[in-house]
Structures are given as structure tokens and as C-alpha cells.
Write an enzyme that holds these catalytic residues in place. Structure first.
Site, PDB file in Angstrom:
ATOM      1  N   GLY A 180     -11.166   4.935   9.226  1.00 50.12           N
ATOM      2  CA  GLY A 180     -11.569   5.824  10.324  1.00 50.12           C
ATOM      3  C   GLY A 180     -12.898   6.768   9.889  1.00 50.12           C
ATOM      4  N   ALA A 181     -13.049   6.789   9.316  1.00 51.67           N
ATOM      5  CA  ALA A 181     -13.968   8.165   9.202  1.00 51.67           C
ATOM      6  C   ALA A 181     -15.727   8.639   8.665  1.00 51.67           C
ATOM      7  CB  ALA A 181     -13.600   8.938   8.193  1.00 51.67           C
ATOM      8  N   GLY A 182     -15.980   6.839   9.054  1.00 53.36           N
ATOM      9  CA  GLY A 182     -17.469   5.917   8.700  1.00 53.36           C
ATOM     10  C   GLY A 182     -17.713   6.065   7.465  1.00 53.36           C
ATOM     11  N   ASP A 185     -22.247  -2.325   3.762  1.00 52.83           N
ATOM     12  CA  ASP A 185     -21.346  -1.039   2.615  1.00 52.83           C
ATOM     13  C   ASP A 185     -20.457  -2.589   1.629  1.00 52.83           C
ATOM     14  OD1 ASP A 185     -21.379   0.754   4.834  1.00 52.83           O
ATOM     15  OD2 ASP A 185     -19.557  -0.011   5.735  1.00 52.83           O
ATOM     16  N   TYR A 201     -19.488  -2.703  18.604  1.00 56.54           N
ATOM     17  CA  TYR A 201     -20.648  -2.547  17.049  1.00 56.54           C
ATOM     18  C   TYR A 201     -21.251  -4.353  17.611  1.00 56.54           C
ATOM     19  CZ  TYR A 201     -21.786  -3.295  12.027  1.00 56.54           C
ATOM     20  OH  TYR A 201     -22.263  -3.465  10.939  1.00 56.54           O
ATOM     21  N   SER A 245       0.849  -1.255  -0.190  1.00 53.25           N
ATOM     22  CA  SER A 245      -0.022   0.188  -0.269  1.00 53.25           C
ATOM     23  C   SER A 245       0.725   0.921   0.369  1.00 53.25           C
ATOM     24  CB  SER A 245      -0.975   0.349   0.956  1.00 53.25           C
ATOM     25  OG  SER A 245      -1.541   1.387   1.067  1.00 53.25           O
ATOM     26  N   SER A 281     -16.556   4.039   4.770  1.00 58.07           N
ATOM     27  CA  SER A 281     -15.610   2.301   3.907  1.00 58.07           C
ATOM     28  C   SER A 281     -14.748   2.219   3.829  1.00 58.07           C
ATOM     29  CB  SER A 281     -17.218   1.438   3.233  1.00 58.07           C
ATOM     30  OG  SER A 281     -18.579   1.610   4.125  1.00 58.07           O
ATOM     31  N   SER A 282     -13.586   3.074   3.821  1.00 61.00           N
ATOM     32  CA  SER A 282     -12.720   2.099   3.848  1.00 61.00           C
ATOM     33  C   SER A 282     -12.524   1.032   3.454  1.00 61.00           C
ATOM     34  CB  SER A 282     -11.235   3.685   4.587  1.00 61.00           C
ATOM     35  OG  SER A 282     -11.567   2.522   5.281  1.00 61.00           O
TER      36      SER A 282
END
Length: 384
Positions: free
Chosen positions: A122-124, A172, A224, A67, A126-127
Site C-alpha cells: 500500500g506504499a505505492g 509496474d 484510479y 504467505s 508495487s508490492s
């Protein structure tokens, strides 16, 4: 990062050109939170932010991953050694997809992969699903597996649930794989039936902002999973397969049957009313009454905050400040405990609302939020 940059990065790493380059987007969920694992309704749309992967096949049972966004060299794994919950790094997501494909009997024999992503982690947004779907689509094409988009989404969900160990629903991955530009995806998560609903705010003089609070969340860290288990317990107490099966018109009776089980009452009330909110937003958009979805978004936030209890001070501040500054609607989006809020606003009010939110965060001594416009974009696709 564009396809050419990722292609060049692959060639520099592996000494050869990749067989192709693919992309898969993150998503914003307009409405329908924590309903997907309850067989309910959701309404996401894809973001322009994407994970891009250059990939080539191997035939020796080796998976090599790299990556551009993570420090370190190429990670080499053997397909025979892939095992659920054996990896706590970013590599678990692409490796999990390969594992899920192999477990399902598909003839994947290895791959070289170079990735880069512009989806905020981590931002919600869906990475992780974007990483999963781009790998699944690439391998589906390269190995000529013949899988449909919804099947790829299912395999990606299995990778996240079993291999990564995060008990997420199907939304997602389906959004990343199946969304269309200029549309929101009305998805029935029970049968995976889909309807593309036109969603062009700019044409109506509106914008949808994402407020990334910079508060990181992690689905696999427990809360969750507790909510999901609580919903399953509520369904069992009510004698239904899933909370989707509790009709909105019969919610009062259902809650009465739960008696003084306060947690079950809260979770059931959120899921049943949230499904109703999704259907209401679909009806309003189809009727061309887009501005009227604002109060529905606000009601959704209140339910997530008070009944599901997954908001946080930063999310509440973003929503409350945006509404006070003239927003048509706002709510948290994503799994909760951080991440992002969305704000529906008149185009003329965007600057005022953005400034108000930034100033409110500064006054509260919170980390400065990242605020950007969300425009419904295309789902996963091959770039070259």
C-alpha cells in the site's frame, strides 16, 4: 526474508523441498506517473525490497498458496475454478497470474507456493506487481514456457486488470521483471521498447529517499479507474488513440479544443506535460546533469497535485518539508491517494531532511513516516 528462509518455510509447509526459489522487486517510479495507460513514457527503477517465492510444480490442477506475511494457513484453489474478480484477498495476485497463463494456453498444471515479501504494502511501491512477477517467472522456468520478460509483464498486467479488477498500466510489472541494477528503466509503454539509463546517485554524492507516508491506497477502489476513464475520454474528444499522441508543442491548441471541459483539460495537461518531463529527465541523466532533474520532479508533483488531483495532505507535507530543508527535488510517486514520496538530496543533507520530515509529521499529528534510501536494484531472478 532470504531464499533459505523461504525454502525452509516451504519444506515445513509442504513436507518436501521446493524445486526452486525466485525473487521479484518492488519499484520506485522516478518520473512518469499515470502515463503508462496513456501509451506514454515512464522511468522506474527496482528496489532492493523483494517478493520471494519457493515453488514446486503439481500435475493435478491444484494451486496451493501460502504467505509468511499473512495470518492463516495454506489456501488451496482448483485451476478450473479460477475466475476474474472472484477473490478479494492477497491470493488474487498469484492466482490471477496462473489464470492468465492458463487463459493464454500455457500448460500450467498446478503449483505449491510459499511467499514472503519485504515490499511495503500500500506504499505505492508495487508490492502487488512483485507478487505477480515472481510467480510468473517461477512458472515460466518450471514449466519451460519460454516467455520473454516483457511477455511475462503483459500477462501479469492482464492478471491485475482482469482477474483482480484493478485498471493499472504496464509499468509496474515491466519494472519488476526488467530493471537492471544501477539503472533506471526508460520504457515506452506503447511498444514496450526499453533503454537502461545509468543512475548511480551515490557516485555523484546524492541520495534518493523514499518517504512512505503510511497512508494506504487501493487501486481497485475507484479513483484510479476514474482517472483512467477520464484520460480515455480526453483522447476521444481530441480524436487520438491515446494522450501520448498529443505533441507537447501542440498542447495549447489541444486544450483550447477541449473548451470549458475543466476535467478533461486538467487530465490531458498532466499526461502530456508528464511525458515531456520523462524525456527531459532522460536527457539530463544522459548529459550527466543529474542534479538538474530536481526541479523536474517538483513540477511533476505540482501537476499530480493540481491537475490530476491524486495527492493527499501527507504527501504534500513530505514534499514541501523536504524542499524547505534543502532537497534538490521531491514528488509523490505511485498511483496516489497515499503511498510514498521520493526526495532527491545531497548525501550531506539526508539527516537534516529526514529529521525535518519526521518532525513535520509529528507536529501535524500524522502517523510517523517510514523513510529509507532507494538504491536501483536488479529485476526479477532465480535465486536457487
Amino acid at each position: 526474508m532470504g531464499a533459505q528462509q523461504v525454502r525452509e518455510g516451504f519444506a515445513a509447509l509442504y513436507g518436501a523441498e521446493p524445486e526452486g526459489v525466485w525473487s521479484a522487486p518492488g519499484r520506485v517510479n522516478l518520473i512518469g506517473e499515470h502515463t503508462d495507460y496513456n501509451d506514454g513514457f515512464v522511468m522506474p527503477f527496482a528496489l532492493p525490497h523483494t517478493a520471494v517465492a519457493a515453488v514446486s510444480r503439481r500435475d493435478d490442477g491444484v494451486l496451493r498458496l501460502h504467505s509468511a506475511d499473512v495470518e492463516g494457513g495454506v489456501v488451496e484453489l482448483r485451476l478450473d475454478d479460477l475466475a476474474p474478480e472472484s477473490d478479494r484477498n492477497w491470493t488474487a495476485y498469484p492466482a490471477g497470474v496462473v489464470w492468465a497463463l492458463c487463459q493464454a494456453g500455457h500448460p500450467v498444471t498446478g503449483a505449491d507456493v510459499h511467499l514472503a515479501s519485504t515490499v511495503p504494502s500500500g506504499a505505492g511501491l508495487s508490492s502487488s506487481a512483485a507478487l505477480e512477477v515472481v510467480i510468473a517467472l517461477a512458472l515460466n522456468d518450471l514449466f519451460e514456457l519460454g516467455l520473454q520478460r516483457w511477455q511475462l509483464a503483459r500477462l501479469c498486467q492482464r492478471a491485475e486488470n482482469v482477474y483482480v479488477g484493478a485498471p493499472t498500466g504496464i509499468m509496474d510489472q515491466t519494472a519488476s521483471a526488467c530493471c537492471e541494477e544501477g539503472h533506471a528503466l526508460f520504457l515506452d509503454t506503447r511498444d514496450l521498447s526499453q533503454k537502461q539509463i545509468p543512475f548511480d546517485l551515490a557516485a555523484e554524492g546524492m541520495r534518493l529517499l523514499v518517504v512512505d507516508t503510511q497512508v494506504k491506497h487501493a487501486h481497485s477502489e475507484g479513483e484510479y479507474g476514474k482517472r483512467r476513464a477520464g484520460c480515455e475520454r480526453g483522447a476521444a474528444l481530441l480524436g487520438v488513440d491515446a494522450l501520448r499522441d498529443v505533441p507537447y508543442a501542440e498542447l495549447g491548441d489541444a486544450l483550447a479544443r477541449l473548451g470549458d471541459d475543466e476535467e478533461a483539460v486538467r487530465l490531458v495537461r498532466h499526461v502530456v506535460t508528464e511525458d515531456e518531463r520523462v524525456e527531459k529527465v532522460v536527457s539530463l541523466l544522459k548529459a550527466g546533469d543529474t542534479r538538474a532533474i530536481g526541479p523536474v520532479l517538483v513540477a511533476g508533483h505540482a501537476s499530480l497535485r493540481d491537475d490530476f488531483r491524486i495527492s493527499c495532505p501527507e504527501l504534500d507535507l513530505a514534499v514541501d518539508t523536504a524542499l524547505a530543508a534543502g532537497a534538490l527535488g521531491a514528488r509523490m510517486t505511485g498511483g496516489g491517494f497515499g503511498g510514498s514520496a521520493i526526495v532527491l538530496a545531497e548525501a550531506a543533507d539526508v539527516e537534516t531532511i529526514t529529521k525535518a520530515v519526521e518532525e513535520a509529521f509529528a507536529t501535524a499529528e500524522f502517523t510517523a513516516p517510514r523513510i529509507f534510501e532507494a538504491v536501483p536494484a536488479a529485476g526479477a531472478r532465480r535465486l536457487s
